[in-house]
Design a protein around this motif. Structure first.
Motif, short mmCIF file in Angstrom:
data_model
loop_
_atom_site.label_atom_id
_atom_site.label_comp_id
_atom_site.label_asym_id
_atom_site.label_seq_id
_atom_site.Cartn_x
_atom_site.Cartn_y
_atom_site.Cartn_z
N VAL A 126 0.87 -1.18 0.00
CA VAL A 126 0.00 0.00 0.00
C VAL A 126 0.90 1.23 0.00
O VAL A 126 1.27 1.76 1.05
CB VAL A 126 -0.95 -0.01 1.21
N ARG A 127 1.28 1.69 -1.18
CA ARG A 127 2.15 2.86 -1.29
C ARG A 127 1.39 4.16 -1.08
O ARG A 127 1.98 5.20 -0.80
CB ARG A 127 2.81 2.87 -2.68
N ASP A 128 0.07 4.13 -1.22
CA ASP A 128 -0.79 5.29 -1.01
C ASP A 128 -2.12 4.75 -0.51
O ASP A 128 -2.78 3.97 -1.21
CB ASP A 128 -0.96 6.07 -2.31
N ASP A 129 -2.50 5.11 0.70
CA ASP A 129 -3.73 4.55 1.26
C ASP A 129 -4.95 4.87 0.41
O ASP A 129 -5.93 4.13 0.39
CB ASP A 129 -3.95 5.05 2.70
N ARG A 130 -4.90 5.96 -0.38
CA ARG A 130 -6.05 6.35 -1.20
C ARG A 130 -6.28 5.39 -2.36
O ARG A 130 -7.37 5.37 -2.93
CB ARG A 130 -5.86 7.78 -1.70
N GLN A 131 -5.26 4.58 -2.71
CA GLN A 131 -5.47 3.62 -3.79
C GLN A 131 -6.47 2.54 -3.39
O GLN A 131 -7.10 1.91 -4.25
CB GLN A 131 -4.14 2.99 -4.20
N LEU A 132 -6.67 2.33 -2.09
CA LEU A 132 -7.66 1.35 -1.62
C LEU A 132 -9.07 1.81 -1.95
O LEU A 132 -9.99 0.99 -2.04
CB LEU A 132 -7.52 1.14 -0.11
N ASP A 133 -9.24 3.11 -2.13
CA ASP A 133 -10.56 3.67 -2.42
C ASP A 133 -11.11 3.21 -3.77
O ASP A 133 -12.31 3.31 -4.03
CB ASP A 133 -10.48 5.21 -2.37
N PHE A 186 -13.65 -0.93 3.49
CA PHE A 186 -14.87 -0.84 2.67
C PHE A 186 -15.78 0.28 3.16
O PHE A 186 -16.29 1.08 2.36
CB PHE A 186 -15.61 -2.17 2.70
N LEU A 187 -16.02 0.34 4.46
CA LEU A 187 -16.92 1.37 4.99
C LEU A 187 -16.37 2.77 4.76
O LEU A 187 -17.13 3.69 4.45
CB LEU A 187 -17.14 1.13 6.49
N ALA A 188 -15.05 2.92 4.90
CA ALA A 188 -14.46 4.24 4.66
C ALA A 188 -14.68 4.68 3.22
O ALA A 188 -15.04 5.84 2.95
CB ALA A 188 -12.96 4.20 4.97
N SER A 189 -14.52 3.76 2.28
CA SER A 189 -14.71 4.09 0.87
C SER A 189 -16.18 4.32 0.54
O SER A 189 -16.55 5.31 -0.11
CB SER A 189 -14.15 2.95 0.00
N PHE A 376 -12.11 10.01 2.37
CA PHE A 376 -11.71 8.61 2.55
C PHE A 376 -10.63 8.49 3.62
O PHE A 376 -10.70 7.63 4.50
CB PHE A 376 -11.22 8.02 1.23
N GLY A 377 -9.62 9.33 3.54
CA GLY A 377 -8.54 9.29 4.53
C GLY A 377 -9.03 9.57 5.94
O GLY A 377 -8.60 8.93 6.90
N LYS A 378 -9.94 10.54 6.06
CA LYS A 378 -10.52 10.84 7.37
C LYS A 378 -11.21 9.62 7.96
O LYS A 378 -10.99 9.24 9.12
CB LYS A 378 -11.53 11.98 7.25
N LEU A 379 -12.08 8.99 7.15
CA LEU A 379 -12.86 7.86 7.66
C LEU A 379 -12.00 6.63 7.88
O LEU A 379 -12.24 5.85 8.81
CB LEU A 379 -13.99 7.55 6.68
N ARG A 432 0.91 4.42 7.24
CA ARG A 432 0.85 4.88 5.84
C ARG A 432 -0.02 6.12 5.71
O ARG A 432 0.33 7.09 5.03
CB ARG A 432 0.30 3.76 4.96
N ALA A 433 -1.17 6.13 6.37
CA ALA A 433 -2.07 7.28 6.28
C ALA A 433 -1.44 8.53 6.88
O ALA A 433 -1.67 9.64 6.41
CB ALA A 433 -3.39 6.97 6.98
N SER A 434 -0.61 8.36 7.91
CA SER A 434 0.01 9.53 8.54
C SER A 434 1.18 10.05 7.72
O SER A 434 1.53 11.23 7.82
CB SER A 434 0.49 9.18 9.95
N SER A 435 1.80 9.19 6.91
CA SER A 435 2.93 9.61 6.10
C SER A 435 2.53 10.07 4.72
O SER A 435 3.14 10.96 4.14
CB SER A 435 3.94 8.46 5.97
N GLY A 436 1.47 9.46 4.18
CA GLY A 436 1.07 9.77 2.82
C GLY A 436 1.74 8.84 1.83
O GLY A 436 2.47 7.93 2.20
N PRO A 437 1.53 9.06 0.54
CA PRO A 437 2.10 8.18 -0.48
C PRO A 437 3.61 8.22 -0.47
O PRO A 437 4.23 9.24 -0.15
CB PRO A 437 1.52 8.74 -1.79
#
Length: 447
Positions: A126-133, A186-189, A376-379, A432-437
């Motif tokens: 997971v190089r960027d948590d937003r890719q899970l979205d 899933f719920l966050a997305s 997405f990142g917030k949730l 990962r979410a605290s550091s970013g991509p």
């Protein structure tokens, strides 16, 4: 095109750029405390240092430092407190498990290494948590499959009245542990995409403002899924945890307190239904209400809770000392009642310190959720922090008789490979979410 507020900056947060790479001193402190606790257990119990102290000390030092270096390399702007805090909890849990059962401690050490590998692997993948979205329904489907896997004939296993385990060949695990991680993603997305729809429209019911009936479908589906887990798997803990996570994340996504009210009503209805339908649910409620009754205190289920209370009372303010009590008299102490074992040997101050470590993880997760500018990142950050907080409350609340026992594990601390690995994955996602991509230069260097 992504929103510039989301894509701009290293992480899509308001404060990440001010962070400094760090955490080495905290990681070293976690290693020192974990190894010292292990040594103190042996000194208190046997009067001498354990013969394999150097081996276990080297394993802890090598594993934790390797994970720290992975954080520095793969998540250079990460919150420096997250990994050391989780590592310290896992190290303290290992020492207490060694105090209770040496064989289980050897297994837990192996699972700790697997958990650290999963932590590093999650950061690599997971190089960027937003890719899970982008995989909302695929992740949701996988989570549902894992949730229901124990009911599949031939591989599901029932232990202590609950059908929680799956065994495939030599591999046995609890699929609900990785399942909870996927459910949160899933719920966050899903809620990030639907939050405006779910928050729109208000129906007044006296002093309360409730969402329209057509927007209650997700809440009813989550309620039905939690009842399905309760009825088919007889797992009160997972049923409670999944539904509470959904209601909490739905409230955080919409800001509508009406969802909390409806969730509370549905929870009460589900609890009443479970109490009426299942003997083991009625037994747990009966134990909760009458654990210290003179006529029942020596029965197995009642005795477990009573022994836990006696142990914590014996510990008093500062405890009897590591290796100096008799926490092995508590049934299922390495799993369900490890908090009571800690209370006996480290006392009120020890259990308070343990809870403060969990508070650090949860608070850091919610702080990260406030810093993120993308929904997405917030949730995701808030949901992961909620999982740790709720699971800690449920198990500690059960041991202290605030709520009935549910049989789930204390994150990072209790014995259990599935739980330990899943919690290290949660920790990696928060890192990962605290550091970013991962920066482009880092990707090229790693490639």
């Amino acid at each position: 095109m992504r929103d510039p507020a989301v894509a701009g900056g290293p992480v899509g947060t308001r404060a990440a750029s001010a962070r400094r790479p760090g955490g080495l001193s905290l990681t070293l402190l976690a290693v020192i405390v974990a190894v010292s606790a292990y040594a103190l257990v042996a000194l208190g119990e046997r009067g001498r240092l354990p013969a394999n102290l150097a081996l276990y000390g080297s394993v802890f030092a090598a594993g934790y430092l390797a994970a720290h270096l992975a954080v520095r390399r793969l998540a250079p702007r990460a919150d420096p407190v997250l990994f050391p805090t989780g590592g310290l909890l896992a190290g303290l849990g290992f020492a207490v498990i060694f105090r209770l059962d040496g064989d289980l401690a050897a297994e837990q050490a192996t699972w700790l290494l697997v958990g650290l590998a999963a932590f590093v692997g999650t950061l690599l993948v997971v190089r960027d948590d937003r890719q899970l979205d982008a995989y909302t329904y695929t992740i949701g489907l996988l989570g549902l499959i894992l949730l229901l896997l124990p009911i599949v004939p031939g591989i599901g296993r029932e232990i202590n009245g609950a059908r929680l385990w799956v065994r495939i060949g030599p591999l046995g695990f609890q699929p609900s542990e990785p399942g909870k991680v996927l459910v949160v993603v899933f719920l966050a997305s899903y809620l990030a995409a639907k939050r405006e729809l779910l928050a729109s429209g208000i129906v007044r019911a006296g002093p309360f403002r409730l969402p329209p009936a057509k927007h209650l479908a997700p809440l009813l589906l989550a309620w039905g899924a939690s009842l399905l887990v309760l009825f088919l798997e007889r797992d009160l803990g997972a049923s409670l945890l999944y539904f509470a996570i959904f209601v909490a994340m739905l409230w955080m996504a919409t800001g509508r307190a009406g969802y909390l009210l409806i969730g509370l009503v549905l929870f009460a209805a589900g609890a009443a239904l479970g109490h009426a339908a299942f003997d083991h649910v009625r037994l747990r409620v009966d134990i909760w209400l009458h654990a210290l009754d003179p006529g029942k205190v020596h029965e197995l289920g009642y005795g477990q809770l009573a022994q836990g209370w006696f142990a914590m009372a014996t510990g008093g303010l500062v405890g009897s000392g590591l290796g100096r009590g008799v926490p092995q008299d508590i049934p299922f102490a390495p799993t369900d009642f490890i908090f009571a074992a800690i209370g006996e040997e480290l006392g009120f101050l020890g259990t308070a310190a343990l809870l403060l470590l969990f508070l650090v993880l949860v608070a850091r997760g919610f702080r990260l959720a406030l810093e993120r500018t993308d929904p997405f990142g917030k949730l995701l950050a808030a949901g992961l922090a909620t999982v740790i907080g709720l699971q800690t409350f449920v198990i500690v609340g059960g041991v202290t008789r605030v709520i009935p026992l549910t049989g789930i594990t204390l994150p990072f601390v209790s014995y259990g490979g599935s739980s330990l690995v899943a919690n290290f994955v949660i920790l990696a996602l928060l890192v990962r979410a605290s550091s970013g991509p991962l920066p482009a230069r880092g990707r090229e260097a790693d490639g």
